[in-house]
Scaffold this active site. Structure first.
Site, mmCIF file in Angstrom:
data_model
loop_
_atom_site.group_PDB
_atom_site.id
_atom_site.type_symbol
_atom_site.label_atom_id
_atom_site.label_comp_id
_atom_site.label_asym_id
_atom_site.label_seq_id
_atom_site.Cartn_x
_atom_site.Cartn_y
_atom_site.Cartn_z
ATOM 1 N N ASP A 105 -16.830 37.104 -6.985
ATOM 2 C CA ASP A 105 -17.799 36.852 -5.926
ATOM 3 C C ASP A 105 -18.984 37.802 -6.107
ATOM 4 O OD1 ASP A 105 -18.395 35.533 -3.312
ATOM 5 O OD2 ASP A 105 -16.217 35.325 -3.268
ATOM 6 N N ASP A 212 -22.696 34.385 -3.331
ATOM 7 C CA ASP A 212 -22.670 34.346 -1.872
ATOM 8 C C ASP A 212 -24.075 34.117 -1.317
ATOM 9 O OD1 ASP A 212 -21.034 34.799 0.555
ATOM 10 O OD2 ASP A 212 -22.294 36.566 0.830
ATOM 11 N N GLU A 269 -23.305 29.442 -2.924
ATOM 12 C CA GLU A 269 -23.048 29.031 -1.548
ATOM 13 C C GLU A 269 -24.393 28.707 -0.915
ATOM 14 O OE1 GLU A 269 -20.882 30.754 2.487
ATOM 15 O OE2 GLU A 269 -21.977 32.112 1.176
ATOM 16 N N HIS A 344 -12.185 30.036 1.770
ATOM 17 C CA HIS A 344 -11.783 31.130 2.664
ATOM 18 C C HIS A 344 -12.480 31.086 4.017
ATOM 19 C CE1 HIS A 344 -15.438 32.415 0.624
ATOM 20 N NE2 HIS A 344 -15.660 33.198 1.665
ATOM 21 N N ASP A 345 -13.456 30.206 4.189
ATOM 22 C CA ASP A 345 -14.206 30.121 5.445
ATOM 23 C C ASP A 345 -13.868 28.877 6.265
ATOM 24 O OD1 ASP A 345 -15.663 32.480 5.217
ATOM 25 O OD2 ASP A 345 -17.294 31.531 4.096
#
Length: 582
Positions: A105, A212, A269, A344-345
């Site tokens: 990440d 991210d 993202e 994960h969100d």
């Protein structure tokens, strides 16, 4: 003049299956209740056998964990409970030795407020690093009362500005106050990020990054107030002021030049970017920005923009439209996309979009696997998705929700309503549907206490769901008809028929509202047809007459062991027909 048909250029990262690992919840190797890097290493063989090509490791950097590692205190150090740099080096080496690749990440929109850069920045208004973050003076009203520089609302609720008593200015943060935004307007700051957060890890041999919040590095620097759309709140939605700013593509191009020094790939993202033309500027191969992005149209279904916990109803038609949107957008272009329903969100896809009722859960999970496995784009799986993990039940106590967004929302409702029981019940219901916590509970490896995540005598950092007794890896591994074995089958099928399943030209076929159907065609004229029943009721359907080469005997993949009636689908049944399969 007919539209020119184009097919996508083959690349290794387009054909890969990527598996996201949330470090703290994957596997605890030393029984401290927290997942770690050695735990990941111990399960690499499992991931290879599943058919995974790339593992994506969530932030493992040194962090106070205000936002589960997305608040980085040092890009070149490891969060101590996760292990050491030696462990990470070993993870990279072992992953490659098993024929898989690994990405990390990349969190460079903001840092932790404990990062040495920010500590130096806030030490004085004359600090050499003052301009590495975004500082602004207060505004004062006619009565002399101090106010933040703008009325913008942060992603976690509350203002995007926090007051620093020592230097008597506000600093900016899109997320938590402990996550100050880096100032990308400063070239020295950008260069430091490229060296410490990107080159450092690429030189260690990783194969790319999940980037991210890739569209938030550039903000409007005139810092004007956002329109008042919520008069009851002092802060207002302001995505348009800090997303896709005027210099964003300049910054991404500069970063891409660094990445192009290596043979790697990037997936960005991309929140709050609904316009297709804006997205294409990021994912067109000619634009040389990122290789693909996560679009959240599907996983945001039923959520109000700017407030994920204010829920709205959505239909099967809505789900089909959003799930296939980017299949249609990238068709006949040089752009690429992602195929995913979990990360994960997000809450678990079976619970969110179909049914986690025990009577339907297995069929629903297998059907989603079949649909995702035949869509164009790079396929992303999230840990536990391959065994059909589901959301926590409605009986899950609010005290067990750990995510900062969940806690902030529940506390906000309690504060605004004076603890009104009905309002708190509604807030808890929203958490049960869309809280990030559902993806962050420990991975369910077996039916022993703590699901094999850690020893029975240990209290894990987050409660293990009771569903581990029925849903776990050990009970499914090698068991015919299980969700895990079906995912293995889907992944093998996807690779065997990659010209169709991965690269095939997508064409939606509309039939019944509760039935999802689409065609994929390859350059040789072969055809793949996917049909899936999105409901818990039997549905009639038919092979498309416009593709006469498709016949019932062309059945290549099915979620059920036996197909009796080729014109009817059982509840949550899915099938794939391929023109050259007999």
């Amino acid at each position: 003049m007919p539209h020119q048909v184009r097919y996508h250029e083959p690349k290794w990262w387009k054909e890969s299956v990527v598996y996201e690992i949330y470090v703290s919840s994957f596997k605890d190797s030393n029984n401290d209740g927290i997942g770690d890097i050695p735990g990941i290493i111990s399960k690499l063989g499992y991931l290879r056998d599943l058919g995974v090509d790339i593992i994506w490791v969530s932030p493992h950097y040194k962090s106070p964990q205000v936002d589960m590692g997305y608040d980085v205190a040092d890009y070149q150090k490891i969060h101590e409970p996760y292990g050491s740099m030696k462990d990470v080096d070993s993870l990279i080496e072992r992953t490659h030795a098993l024929g898989m690749k690994i990405i990390f990440d990349l969190v460079i929109n903001h840092s932790s407020d404990l990062h040495p850069w920010f500590e130096e920045s806030r030490s004085s208004v004359d600090s050499p690093k003052r301009d590495w973050y975004i500082w602004r003076p207060a505004r004062y009203d006619a009565a002399g009362k101090r106010h933040a520089p703008t009325n913008w609302r942060s992603n976690f609720g509350g203002p995007t500005w926090s007051w620093d008593e020592k230097t008597q200015q506000y600093y900016f943060h899109i997320y938590a106050p402990e996550q100050p935004d880096l100032n990308w307007e400063n070239p020295d700051c950008r260069r430091a990020l490229y060296d410490t957060a990107i080159r450092f890890w690429l030189d260690k041999g990783i194969d790319g990054f999940r980037v991210d919040t890739v569209n938030r590095y550039s903000k409007r620097v005139d810092f004007v107030d956002a329109p008042v759309t919520d008069p009851a709140d002092e802060t207002q939605l302001a995505f348009h002021n800090f997303t896709n700013g005027p210099r964003i593509h300049e910054y991404i191009s500069e970063m891409r030049a660094v990445l192009d020094e290596y043979d790697v790939f990037t997936v960005g993202e991309l929140p709050n970017t609904p316009d297709e033309s804006d997205v294409m500027r990021f994912i067109s191969a000619q634009a040389k920005q990122v290789d693909m992005v996560f679009n959240f149209d599907t996983v945001y279904l039923g959520q109000t923009p700017g407030d994920r916990f204010r829920l709205q109803n959505f239909t099967k038609k809505d789900f089909k439209r959003e799930l296939t949107k980017w299949q249609n957008v990238i068709r006949d272009t040089d752009a690429w996309t992602t195929v995913f329903l979990e990360n994960h969100d997000q809450g678990r896809s079976v619970s969110r979009f179909l049914s986690d009722d025990p009577a339907y859960r297995i069929q629903a999970a297998k059907m989603l696997a079949l649909v995702l496995g035949t869509m164009t784009g790079t396929l992303f799986l999230y840990q536990g998705q391959e065994i059909g993990m589901v959301n926590a039940p409605s009986s899950y106590p609010v005290e067990e929700y750990k995510c900062i967004r969940s806690v902030n929302h529940y506390n906000k409702i309690r504060r605004q309503t004076g603890g009104d029981p009905a309002a708190l019940k509604e807030a808890l219901n929203a958490l049960q549907k869309v809280a990030r916590d559902h993806a962050r509970v420990p991975m369910q490896w077996d039916d022993s206490a703590n699901a094999g995540f850690c020893a029975a005598s240990v209290t894990p950092w987050m409660r293990v769901l009771d569903s581990y007794r029925e849903i776990n890896v050990t009970s499914q591994n090698g068991k015919k008809g299980s969700v895990l074995e079906f995912w293995k089958t889907v992944i093998r099928f996807r690779k065997q028929y990659k010209g169709l399943a991965i690269y095939g030209r997508f064409q939606p076929i509309e039939q019944h509202e509760d039935v999802l159907t689409f065609i994929k065609e390859d350059t040789d004229g072969k055809v793949l047809f996917t049909v899936a029943n999105l409901s818990d009721q039997p549905q009639r359907w038919s092979l498309p007459s416009s593709y006469p080469r498709l016949k019932p005997s062309n059945l290549a993949l099915s979620t059920r062991s036996q197909v009796v009636d080729h014109s009817s689908l059982a509840a949550f049944e899915g099938r794939v027909y391929v023109s050259d399969v007999l």
